[in-house]
Scaffold this motif. Sequence first.
Motif, mmCIF file in Angstrom:
data_model
loop_
_atom_site.group_PDB
_atom_site.id
_atom_site.type_symbol
_atom_site.label_atom_id
_atom_site.label_comp_id
_atom_site.label_asym_id
_atom_site.label_seq_id
_atom_site.Cartn_x
_atom_site.Cartn_y
_atom_site.Cartn_z
ATOM 1 N N ALA A 133 0.746 -1.139 -0.119
ATOM 2 C CA ALA A 133 -0.099 0.196 -0.098
ATOM 3 C C ALA A 133 0.803 1.178 0.091
ATOM 4 N N PRO A 134 0.623 2.016 -0.664
ATOM 5 C CA PRO A 134 1.614 3.092 -1.027
ATOM 6 C C PRO A 134 1.472 4.203 0.219
ATOM 7 N N SER A 135 2.458 5.068 0.376
ATOM 8 C CA SER A 135 2.472 5.988 1.340
ATOM 9 C C SER A 135 1.570 7.232 1.055
ATOM 10 N N LEU A 136 0.934 7.888 2.016
ATOM 11 C CA LEU A 136 0.036 8.872 1.880
ATOM 12 C C LEU A 136 0.552 10.059 2.444
ATOM 13 N N ASN A 137 1.913 10.176 3.065
ATOM 14 C CA ASN A 137 2.425 11.311 3.731
ATOM 15 C C ASN A 137 2.640 12.335 2.656
ATOM 16 N N ASP A 138 2.800 11.904 1.371
ATOM 17 C CA ASP A 138 3.252 12.830 0.085
ATOM 18 C C ASP A 138 2.261 12.681 -0.860
ATOM 19 N N VAL A 139 1.074 12.286 -0.621
ATOM 20 C CA VAL A 139 0.067 11.786 -1.613
ATOM 21 C C VAL A 139 -0.532 13.354 -2.129
ATOM 22 N N THR A 140 -0.403 14.328 -1.382
ATOM 23 C CA THR A 140 -0.974 15.611 -1.537
ATOM 24 C C THR A 140 0.052 16.595 -2.548
ATOM 25 N N LEU A 141 1.238 15.918 -2.643
ATOM 26 C CA LEU A 141 2.282 16.385 -3.249
ATOM 27 C C LEU A 141 2.354 15.956 -4.660
ATOM 28 N N ARG A 142 1.627 14.877 -4.972
ATOM 29 C CA ARG A 142 1.644 14.378 -6.240
ATOM 30 C C ARG A 142 0.310 14.030 -6.952
ATOM 31 N N MET A 143 -0.714 14.471 -6.072
ATOM 32 C CA MET A 143 -2.079 14.410 -6.726
ATOM 33 C C MET A 143 -2.987 15.505 -6.200
ATOM 34 N N THR A 144 -3.777 15.952 -7.060
ATOM 35 C CA THR A 144 -4.689 17.035 -6.488
ATOM 36 C C THR A 144 -5.754 16.506 -5.618
ATOM 37 N N ASP A 145 -6.392 17.521 -4.918
ATOM 38 C CA ASP A 145 -7.563 16.953 -3.931
ATOM 39 C C ASP A 145 -8.630 16.073 -4.850
ATOM 40 N N GLU A 146 -8.899 16.749 -6.075
ATOM 41 C CA GLU A 146 -9.782 16.127 -6.845
ATOM 42 C C GLU A 146 -9.550 14.595 -7.340
ATOM 43 N N GLN A 147 -8.197 14.436 -7.876
ATOM 44 C CA GLN A 147 -7.918 13.085 -7.877
ATOM 45 C C GLN A 147 -8.352 12.115 -6.555
ATOM 46 N N ILE A 148 -7.414 12.610 -5.369
ATOM 47 C CA ILE A 148 -7.695 11.966 -4.154
ATOM 48 C C ILE A 148 -9.091 11.679 -3.838
ATOM 49 N N PHE A 149 -9.932 12.700 -4.070
ATOM 50 C CA PHE A 149 -11.454 12.415 -3.789
ATOM 51 C C PHE A 149 -12.083 11.305 -4.594
ATOM 52 N N ASP A 150 -11.640 11.036 -5.914
ATOM 53 C CA ASP A 150 -11.920 10.299 -7.031
ATOM 54 C C ASP A 150 -11.662 8.869 -6.533
ATOM 55 N N VAL A 151 -10.390 8.757 -6.202
ATOM 56 C CA VAL A 151 -9.812 7.554 -5.614
ATOM 57 C C VAL A 151 -10.420 7.068 -4.517
ATOM 58 N N LEU A 152 -10.671 7.915 -3.560
ATOM 59 C CA LEU A 152 -11.441 7.618 -2.302
ATOM 60 C C LEU A 152 -12.780 7.280 -2.495
ATOM 61 N N THR A 153 -13.580 7.876 -3.645
ATOM 62 C CA THR A 153 -15.028 7.419 -3.940
ATOM 63 C C THR A 153 -15.120 6.078 -4.487
ATOM 64 N N PHE A 154 -14.267 6.083 -5.414
ATOM 65 C CA PHE A 154 -14.457 4.944 -6.354
ATOM 66 C C PHE A 154 -13.535 3.652 -6.038
ATOM 67 N N GLY A 155 -12.508 3.746 -5.146
ATOM 68 C CA GLY A 155 -11.413 2.808 -4.770
ATOM 69 C C GLY A 155 -10.510 2.486 -5.990
ATOM 70 N N ARG A 156 -9.674 1.612 -6.078
ATOM 71 C CA ARG A 156 -9.040 0.889 -7.249
ATOM 72 C C ARG A 156 -9.539 -0.397 -7.244
ATOM 73 N N PRO A 157 -10.344 -0.423 -8.296
ATOM 74 C CA PRO A 157 -10.690 -1.790 -8.851
ATOM 75 C C PRO A 157 -9.549 -2.891 -8.790
ATOM 76 N N PHE A 158 -9.906 -4.044 -8.633
ATOM 77 C CA PHE A 158 -8.641 -5.073 -8.619
ATOM 78 C C PHE A 158 -7.453 -4.956 -7.747
ATOM 79 N N SER A 159 -7.821 -4.190 -6.735
ATOM 80 C CA SER A 159 -6.828 -4.180 -5.670
ATOM 81 C C SER A 159 -7.673 -3.913 -4.187
ATOM 82 N N PRO A 160 -6.722 -4.095 -3.184
ATOM 83 C CA PRO A 160 -7.341 -3.911 -2.007
ATOM 84 C C PRO A 160 -7.896 -2.793 -1.430
ATOM 85 N N MET A 161 -7.723 -1.702 -2.441
ATOM 86 C CA MET A 161 -8.445 -0.305 -1.959
ATOM 87 C C MET A 161 -9.889 -0.225 -2.245
ATOM 88 N N PRO A 162 -10.712 -0.283 -1.277
ATOM 89 C CA PRO A 162 -12.022 -0.465 -1.671
ATOM 90 C C PRO A 162 -12.730 1.030 -1.999
#
Length: 378
Positions: free
Chosen positions: A181-210
Motif C-alpha cells: 500500500a503506498p505512502s500517503l504522507n506525500d500524496v497531496t504532493l503528487r495528486m490534486t484533491d480532486e484526484q484523491i477524492f476520486d480514488v477515495l470515492t470509487f477505490g481501485r478496482p482489482f486492488s485491496p483499496m475499496p
Amino acid sequence: MDLLIAAATGGGGGGAADAAPISAQQAIAIIVAVVVVVGWGLYLLTNMKRAKPEIGSEIELAPNRKPYYDDEQLEGPRLERALSWGLVSLAVIGVGLPLYWLAEPGRQAGAIDNMRERREGVTYVHGAGSEPVGGGALFAATDQGGFNCAGCHGGMAAIGGEVPATLTDPDGTLRQVQWYAPSLNDVTLRMTDEQIFDVLTFGRPFSPMPAWGIEGGGPMTSQQLENLILYMHSIAISPEEARQQNLAAMEAEQERIRGLGDQPATLGAALFNLHCARCHTKGWSYDEPVAPGSGAFGPPLYNVLEQFPDRQDHIDFVANGRQLGEQYGEQGQSSGRMPFFSQVLTEEQIEAIVDYERELTERQAAGGNRANRNGGGS
C-alpha cells in the motif's frame, strides 16, 4: 491577549476545572456588556429607591396625585445628571463597539481555523456508536473507531505498508498475497484533491483499496471524504522531505535490482519501479510483476515514442500531469488520473524516468520486455 475562563465541571467538589480560552475581542464584548448592564441596574435601583413612598402615604395621597417635579427641578441638576449618564453610556458603546469589530476579521479567521482543525483532527460525534467525523478519526485503525486507512497505509503517519489481499486467478483459484500500500504522507504532493477524492470515492478496482464514497458504493459521505483529505494535508511532509524520502527508497531499489544480476541498476529503472510500476506494471504491488510498463491501472507505455515525439513534452507530462480533458502529446486527452511528480522528484530524476520509459518502448519494438522484479530478465 488570551484570557481563560475556568468552567467548573462535575459536582460535589470533586470535578476538575476545564479551561476554555477566550479572545481579546470576546473579553472586550464581555466588559462592555457588564458595564452597560450594571449601569442600567444601578440606575433602576436608584430610581426605585427614590420613588418608593413612605408607608401610609398612599392613604393621604394617591400615587397618581403626587405632585411631580417642577420645571426648575426637571431642567436643573436632574436633567444634567441624566444627560451626563447618557453621554457616558454613549461613550462606552462608541468606544467598545469599534474595538470589538476591529478584531472581527481575526475572530472569523480563528473560527475557520478551528473548524478546519476539528474537520482534519480526531473528532468523534459521541452518542450511538461514537461515530468518527474528523479526518484523523476516520483514518484511524478499526480498534480506534476509524475506517482503518492507518491499518494498510503505515499507521497514522501514513508512511506506506503491506496488507494481505486475496486474488482470484483466471481459473477461479483464490490465493493470498502481500500487497504494497503506498505512502500517503506525500500524496497531496503528487495528486490534486480532486484526484484523491476520486480514488477515495470509487477505490481501485482489482486492488485491496475499496470504494469509500457513497457514490462508489461505500459508507462515507462527501463531507467525510473531504475531512479525510484535510487529514492527509495535515500529515503531509514537505517537498524537500519527500525528495529525501524518495532518495533513500531509490538507493534501496537500485541495490535490489543490482542483486538480481540480470539488468543494469539504472536510476531510471529504480525510479520507475517506485513511482510508476504500481499503475503501469501489473503485479508489481504484490511481487509478481509482468513486463515493466505493460499496463495495469494505467495504460501500457510501449507507445510513448509515438505519443511524445518531443522528449520535452514527455518530461512535462510526467512532471505536471494533466487535468481532465486537457490534451497532451500526440492526440492524447487526459483522463485526469495521471499524478504529477515535480514536487517529489528532481528534474534529473524525472528525466531518468522518461528515458527509461522511452527505452522500454525501444526494447518492446526490438523483441519485448520481460518481468524484472523476481529474477526475470529485462
